[in-house]
Write a protein that holds these residues in place. Structure first.
Motif, PDB file in Angstrom:
ATOM      1  N   UNK A   1      33.971  87.551  35.762  1.00  0.00           N
ATOM      2  CA  UNK A   1      35.099  88.483  35.697  1.00  0.00           C
ATOM      3  C   UNK A   1      34.658  89.845  35.187  1.00  0.00           C
ATOM      4  N   UNK A   2      33.715  89.820  34.258  1.00  0.00           N
ATOM      5  CA  UNK A   2      33.208  91.086  33.728  1.00  0.00           C
ATOM      6  C   UNK A   2      32.475  91.853  34.827  1.00  0.00           C
TER       7      UNK A   2
ATOM      8  N   UNK B   1      34.172  78.506  30.700  1.00  0.00           N
ATOM      9  CA  UNK B   1      34.858  79.743  30.332  1.00  0.00           C
ATOM     10  C   UNK B   1      33.906  80.914  30.162  1.00  0.00           C
TER      11      UNK B   1
ATOM     12  N   UNK C   1      42.419  82.601  39.338  1.00  0.00           N
ATOM     13  CA  UNK C   1      43.620  82.659  38.507  1.00  0.00           C
ATOM     14  C   UNK C   1      43.757  83.996  37.785  1.00  0.00           C
ATOM     15  N   UNK C   2      42.655  84.699  37.644  1.00  0.00           N
ATOM     16  CA  UNK C   2      42.698  85.895  36.804  1.00  0.00           C
ATOM     17  C   UNK C   2      42.791  87.155  37.634  1.00  0.00           C
TER      18      UNK C   2
ATOM     19  N   UNK D   1      34.461  75.667  25.126  1.00  0.00           N
ATOM     20  CA  UNK D   1      34.536  74.836  26.315  1.00  0.00           C
ATOM     21  C   UNK D   1      34.204  73.379  26.033  1.00  0.00           C
TER      22      UNK D   1
ATOM     23  N   UNK E   1      38.880  86.844  25.848  1.00  0.00           N
ATOM     24  CA  UNK E   1      39.943  87.363  26.688  1.00  0.00           C
ATOM     25  C   UNK E   1      40.271  86.410  27.820  1.00  0.00           C
ATOM     26  N   UNK E   2      39.202  85.779  28.377  1.00  0.00           N
ATOM     27  CA  UNK E   2      39.433  84.788  29.432  1.00  0.00           C
ATOM     28  C   UNK E   2      40.272  83.640  28.895  1.00  0.00           C
ATOM     29  N   UNK E   3      39.906  83.170  27.696  1.00  0.00           N
ATOM     30  CA  UNK E   3      40.637  82.037  27.126  1.00  0.00           C
ATOM     31  C   UNK E   3      42.088  82.404  26.873  1.00  0.00           C
TER      32      UNK E   3
ATOM     33  N   UNK F   1      43.888  91.051  33.396  1.00  0.00           N
ATOM     34  CA  UNK F   1      43.885  90.018  32.364  1.00  0.00           C
ATOM     35  C   UNK F   1      42.728  90.161  31.394  1.00  0.00           C
ATOM     36  N   UNK F   2      41.574  90.546  31.944  1.00  0.00           N
ATOM     37  CA  UNK F   2      40.379  90.518  31.111  1.00  0.00           C
ATOM     38  C   UNK F   2      39.915  91.899  30.699  1.00  0.00           C
ATOM     39  N   UNK F   3      40.675  92.924  31.101  1.00  0.00           N
ATOM     40  CA  UNK F   3      40.291  94.278  30.686  1.00  0.00           C
ATOM     41  C   UNK F   3      40.627  94.463  29.224  1.00  0.00           C
ATOM     42  N   UNK F   4      39.729  95.099  28.483  1.00  0.00           N
ATOM     43  CA  UNK F   4      40.080  95.346  27.086  1.00  0.00           C
ATOM     44  C   UNK F   4      41.245  96.316  27.035  1.00  0.00           C
TER      45      UNK F   4
ATOM     46  N   UNK G   1      32.909  82.079  33.571  1.00  0.00           N
ATOM     47  CA  UNK G   1      34.019  82.821  34.168  1.00  0.00           C
ATOM     48  C   UNK G   1      34.088  84.219  33.600  1.00  0.00           C
ATOM     49  N   UNK G   2      33.900  84.302  32.266  1.00  0.00           N
ATOM     50  CA  UNK G   2      33.959  85.610  31.618  1.00  0.00           C
ATOM     51  C   UNK G   2      32.899  86.530  32.205  1.00  0.00           C
TER      52      UNK G   2
ATOM     53  N   UNK H   1      38.775  78.218  42.059  1.00  0.00           N
ATOM     54  CA  UNK H   1      40.206  78.161  41.738  1.00  0.00           C
ATOM     55  C   UNK H   1      40.454  78.829  40.386  1.00  0.00           C
ATOM     56  N   UNK H   2      39.593  78.498  39.435  1.00  0.00           N
ATOM     57  CA  UNK H   2      39.750  79.067  38.097  1.00  0.00           C
ATOM     58  C   UNK H   2      39.560  80.572  38.122  1.00  0.00           C
TER      59      UNK H   2
END
Lengths: 252, 375
Positions: free
Chosen positions: B69-70, B62, B97-98, A159, A123-125, B102-105, B65-66, B93-94
């Motif tokens: 974000x989770x 990534x 961005x979210x 990545x 989802x992030x990607x 964006x990351x919610x199912x 980040x996931x 910064x990355x």
């Protein structure tokens, strides 16, 4: 100083014994965007296919992060292949899988992330390429631009430090294309990803390229190398100036 | 490259009103895979505050980040406040961005349609399919009639190429199957007939069943497997590559251009293949009879007595009709392909299945017709 991400040295490439490229050498510096450009039929795609190990060169070497992909076999080769991502001109998404499954596929095969984590990463990607909410769509349900971006998301799934993109801008509208440029720049600046891009979209080349490598069909090799703006303004080769200034070949 | 801390670790501690997670090391796929379950558990009951200290994180891709974000999503889900401190600027910064959305199912991934909807959809597809077959039959008949009226417009080179791939190249398998079938049938029927001293009637049985029934039928089934599928795959891929669209916009009718040549060529060669099948079958039968001690002349004589020209011609006519059905349905399935690789696959499957079904149905129709005509 770190070793360059990709080194092509004295590469001769061709099909059926006939060389399409002769003695090509250049380097793609780590974290930079290198664009391979040139007119149609100059061997851009051929060069790319040799760099990513799809084709075996007639002679010469390609080093990915210091490891030679032309001679590597077995596990070594697999390790090299996993260190970069590739997107193809047509996207090459798997048509029977949803976007989420497309992106999850390499994660599933190569990492031990649990399902929830794989989906979160995917989802992030997808969000990174602006495709949130399209997770459960099939590639055939997407527009061309969305397919391109989804392909980039899949290439980034693990990545990789290097991304090879084959004509990412082809067939995209200017707005989507500019969005893609921004994405490439942000990934390159923030994540330090090295990009090697085959393209002839001038606007995007000037926007993103740190370095341009220009091939020519007649010379069968590299005729210019350097920052694109510099090549446009100062190159001694009329062909190079012509390309960058978009002037047609004069009538003889 | 500098040596980096390769292991990702996490500690969590209760703080007044919530939890604090302290992440360190390299947050890549390997590290995150190790931490994910633990982090998810720690974030499951955060209280009203969740603090994440990432000051010792030296790499975050990534996957990292996931994870972050989770954690944020979990905190917001449980109504806790979320603060992330100490993350390096380039990663921050990355992260910024979210948005959580964006990351919610998505709330319901792919709703399953209800029974009524499913039945309705399938019926609609079936009706559409039938309508397209009717349309195709019409187009094909028109194009075929036009080709007969004006044979110079037919692309004979394509037709000859198809005749070679669908006809000449199929000869080895046709002969092999025919020979083996003749051999096996003769052998199997000779055993029970021997009890009555009626072995010589194997020739009658073999001659009639081969020429009237098995020759056309088996040839058509082999044609469906070899050529019907090939036509479907070829035209399907052309459709996916927009080659069919290119033909249409050039003003060329794909049915005239692609289908008539293929079907016409196949109709021309299939009776020949059937002839070879029959011959190979009879040779197989003759071999069995020879091994049982009957002279070749007796076998040939018996076949000649029991089989007549109408039997052969009826069989050849049937095989011509079967080849029309098999190849036309193959082309139709190919032209109806939409989408990618998997749809080419299903078009091919459906071409073979539909081809065999049509052949079986048509064979039944022929049997009844021939019977009532007294052939």
């Amino acid at each position: 100083m770190e070793a360059p991400a990709v080194v092509v040295s004295n590469l001769y490439a061709g099909y059926g014994g006939e060389a399409v490229l002769r003695d090509v050498s250049f380097e793609a510096a780590r974290g930079e965007v290198t664009v391979i450009l040139g007119g149609s039929g100059c061997g851009k795609s051929t060069l790319l296919k040799h760099m990513i190990g799809l084709h075996q060169p007639l002679s010469g070497h390609v080093f990915i992060e210091g490891r030679d992909i032309t001679t590597a076999r077995g596990r070594e080769r697999k390790r090299i292949l996993r260190s970069f991502g590739v997107t193809y001109q047509s996207g090459a998404l798997f048509g029977s899988l949803t976007l989420m499954e497309n992106v999850c596929l390499p994660l599933e095969e190569f990492t031990r992330l649990p399902l929830a984590a794989r989906e979160a990463v995917a989802r992030v990607k997808l969000a990174q390429v602006g495709l949130s909410g399209a997770e459960h769509k099939l590639p055939s349900e997407l527009s061309g631009g969305m397919q391109k971006r989804a392909a980039i998301a899949r290439a980034m799934a693990l990545d990789p430090a290097i991304l090879f993109l084959d004509e990412p801008q082809a067939g995209l509208d200017p707005v989507t294309s500019a969005g893609l440029d921004e994405l490439i720049l942000s990934l390159s600046r923030n994540l330090g990803i090295t990009f090697v891009i085959v393209s002839h979209e001038l606007a995007s080349i000037f926007a993103i390229a740190d370095q341009a490598v220009m091939l020519d069909a007649q010379a069968k090799g590299v005729i210019a190398q350097g920052p694109p703006a510099l090549l446009r303004d100062t190159s001694a080769n009329p062909k190079v100036r012509q390309f960058f200034n978009r002037t047609p070949t004069p009538e003889p | 490259m500098p040596v980096q801390n390769l292991s990702a670790t996490m500690t969590h501690a209760a703080i007044p009103g919530g939890v604090e997670l302290r992440l360190s090391g390299r947050l890549d796929a390997t590290g995150v895979a190790r931490l994910w379950t633990k982090a998810a558990q720690a974030a499951a009951g955060p209280g009203s505050v969740m603090r994440v200290d990432a000051s010792e994180v030296n790499f975050c891709d990534g996957s990292g980040l996931a994870l972050l974000l989770e954690l944020r999503r979990q905190a917001e889900l449980h109504g806790a406040s979320f603060t992330l401190t100490g993350l390096e600027r380039r990663f921050r910064i990355l992260f910024d961005q979210f948005s959580p959305a964006d990351v919610a199912p998505p709330p319901t991934p792919r709703q399953r349609p209800g029974l009524a909807e499913e039945v309705g959809r399938k019926t609609a597809v079936l009706l559409e399919d039938m309508a397209s077959i009717v349309a195709f039959v019409g187009e094909f008949c028109a194009a075929f009639a036009a080709a007969l009226a004006n044979p110079r417009r037919v692309r004979w080179r394509d037709a000859i190429h198809v005749a070679e791939t669908a006809g000449a190249n199929a000869l080895p398998i046709i002969v092999l199957i025919g020979f083996l079938m003749g051999l096996i049938m003769a052998f199997q029927s000779a055993m029970p007939l021997r009890r009555f001293g009626a072995e010589i009637f194997v020739a009658n049985l073999l001659g009639l069943s081969m020429l009237r029934e098995l020759g056309p039928l088996v040839t058509a089934i082999i044609l469906a497997g070899r050529s019907g599928s090939a036509f479907a795959a070829e035209l399907g891929t052309m459709n996916v590559n927009e080659e069919i669209s290119a033909l249409k916009t050039m003003g060329l009718d794909p049915v005239r251009f692609l289908v008539v040549t293929r079907v016409g060529a196949a109709m021309a060669v299939t009776p020949l293949l059937t002839l070879f099948f029959n011959l190979a079958g009879l040779i197989g039968g003759a071999l069995v009879m020879l091994s049982l001690g009957y002279p070749l002349a007796a076998f040939v004589n018996q076949v000649q007595m029991s089989v007549h020209l109408p039997d052969l011609m009826g069989g050849l006519f049937k095989s011509c009709a079967f080849s029309l059905l098999v190849c036309a349905i193959g082309c139709q399935r190919g032209l109806r392909t939409s989408g990618g690789a998997s749809s080419v696959g299903s078009a091919t499957t459906s071409a073979v299945v539909a081809g065999i079904i049509l052949v079986a149905v048509a064979d039944g129709v022929f049997a009844v017709t021939f019977y009532s005509l007294g052939w």
